[in-house]
Design a protein around this motif. Structure first.
Motif, PDB file in Angstrom:
ATOM      1  N   ILE A  67      -2.364  30.270  29.701  1.00  0.00           N
ATOM      2  CA  ILE A  67      -2.313  29.012  28.952  1.00  0.00           C
ATOM      3  C   ILE A  67      -3.511  28.129  29.312  1.00  0.00           C
ATOM      4  N   LEU A  98       3.714  32.169  25.452  1.00  0.00           N
ATOM      5  CA  LEU A  98       2.288  31.901  25.304  1.00  0.00           C
ATOM      6  C   LEU A  98       1.989  31.280  23.937  1.00  0.00           C
ATOM      7  N   THR A 146      -6.620  27.529  26.797  1.00  0.00           N
ATOM      8  CA  THR A 146      -6.929  26.146  26.403  1.00  0.00           C
ATOM      9  C   THR A 146      -8.399  25.843  26.623  1.00  0.00           C
ATOM     10  N   ALA A 160       3.138  27.570  23.743  1.00  0.00           N
ATOM     11  CA  ALA A 160       2.314  26.650  24.535  1.00  0.00           C
ATOM     12  C   ALA A 160       0.945  26.419  23.904  1.00  0.00           C
ATOM     13  N   LEU A 161       0.416  27.436  23.220  1.00  0.00           N
ATOM     14  CA  LEU A 161      -0.934  27.344  22.656  1.00  0.00           C
ATOM     15  C   LEU A 161      -0.944  26.980  21.175  1.00  0.00           C
TER      16      LEU A 161
END
Length: 420
Positions: free
Chosen positions: A282, A88, A286, A91-92
């Motif tokens: 994710i 996580l 976002t 991805a962020l």
């Protein structure tokens, strides 16, 4: 920058709203900077090398540890949480090392025998402030670990301590009152005492890495408790149709792999639960980050709600899975019978040490002569909470003529665990 939080040249990407290790608020006791590791990397390493972390290997998740080598323990659960938290964070665009440090340390305060041990200790400590595993984690990393020459505990960075304390969100409202989770009993004394020395902003949200680690905990619980429960025979794959989210995944697996053997189908289900939940966090994270537009981690702490979260649909799936597991697994008669026996072991140990603290090892009983009752009780709770399942059983046998047998055989429909 390409996908996955990594630049095209392989350099790790960190978003402007991530927690920056170069801007840490520091440690309670100042230390020289490391020439090779960030403060969050050092925190992660200190956790991994701690005594409390090693003990997780022999602490129960749901089943007592010796009932099957493939069932999860606190350690295997922690490693799974760490893997999801890092995914996580990457991805962020968050700090992966802080997310990992928080994931690896979030369960250090759990007792022997899982939540049974915590409930038993909480009852024993009812007149002395109770027992809370998050507060116990803070006690471990700020005072109970005794490895370093210059301080007790691990002297972790402010951001790591903040994330541990706020694992379940803010503890105080903006008005300074306990939030709903703490309203009935108030904030644990250990947290208030530390906060008075090193304020952790208890009314604000934790940073995004802590929010990611908390969701990783939920994701790991859901997937591996389903896996363990199925393999133990507490429920069947057919029973999972009660949960619409799981029924859809099973239909997908059957369409792709008709007639797949049960053990493989269970694994395919578990991996899909993790994948769908991670992808949802994710995507939802976002969206929330875009809506908030944070320029720094301070904006995330000051937000009205978490920014790393499940979407409404996956939040419902998470709640449905937890309700199913509560009824079919955590309250299964066989599991409850073992829990009752484990509860009696913890209660017996507390009573024996309360009657005569000298029955504890010298390093635990030292200095208790004439001490107030609450101080003695807290020392006993610290000692018992640190025990592994095996150690607690052995300690009970030394003090009592009869120790409950915690062996439990899952239903015969459970799958043989023969993987290499």
């Amino acid at each position: 920058m390409d996908g996955g939080g990594v630049r095209a040249n392989g350099e790790r990407w960190r978003a402007p709203y991530a927690t920056d290790p170069a801007a840490t608020r520091g440690r309670l006791i100042a230390e020289p900077a490391s020439p090779t590791r960030s403060d969050f990397q050092r925190d992660r390493d200190r956790v991994v090398h701690s005594t409390a972390f090693r003990r997780l290997k022999h602490k129960t998740q749901v089943f007592v540890h010796h009932e099957g080598d493939h069932y999860r323990t606190r350690l295997t659960h922690t490693l799974e949480v760490s893997q999801v938290a890092r995914a996580l964070a990457r991805a962020l665009g968050l700090d992966e090392d802080l997310a990992e440090a928080l994931a690896l340390s979030h369960d250090l305060g759990h007792t022997c025998f899982g939540h049974t041990g915590e409930d038993a200790l909480d009852a024993c400590m009812a007149e002395h402030g109770g027992f809370d595993h998050n507060a116990q984690t803070l006690r471990i990393v700020t005072r109970l670990e005794r490895r370093y020459a210059g301080f007790d505990g691990l002297n972790l960075a402010w951001e790591t301590l903040e994330g541990l304390v706020k694992h379940n969100g803010p503890l105080l409202t903006e008005a300074g009152r306990p939030t709903a989770a703490y309203a009935p009993r108030g904030i644990p004394a250990a947290i208030l005492e530390y906060d008075a020395r090193h304020p952790l902003e208890l009314s604000r949200h934790a940073g995004p890495e802590a929010q990611a680690a908390a969701l990783a905990d939920d994701i790991a619980y859901d997937s591996h408790d389903l896996d363990d429960g199925l393999r133990a025979g507490l429920f069947d794959l057919a029973d999972l149709v009660e949960v619409p989210f799981l029924a859809a995944l099973l239909n997908e697996i059957e369409a792709l792999h008709p007639g797949l053997e049960a053990s493989r189908k269970i694994h395919e289900l578990a991996r899909r639960v993790i994948t769908r939940f991670v992808e949802d966090v994710i995507a939802e994270g976002t969206r929330r980050l875009a809506r908030l537009g944070p320029r720094s981690v301070a904006d995330i702490r000051a937000a009205d709600a978490p920014v790393i979260a499940f979407s409404p649909a996956i939040a419902r799936a998470d709640a449905d899975i937890k309700r199913f597991l509560y009824a079919r697994m955590y309250r299964n008669p066989g599991v409850m019978a073992v829990r009752a026996k484990a509860n009696s072991i913890v209660a017996d140990l507390f009573a024996a040490f309360r009657a005569d603290p000298s029955r504890m090892p010298a390093e635990w009983s030292a200095g208790l002569e004439g001490a107030p009752g609450s101080r003695i009780a807290r020392r006993i709770a610290d000692y018992i909470a640190g025990m592994t399942d095996t150690y607690a059983v052995l300690a009970h046998r030394k003090l009592h003529a009869l120790t409950p047998d915690l062996h439990w055989s899952p239903p015969s429909r459970g799958l043989p665990l023969t993987e290499p």
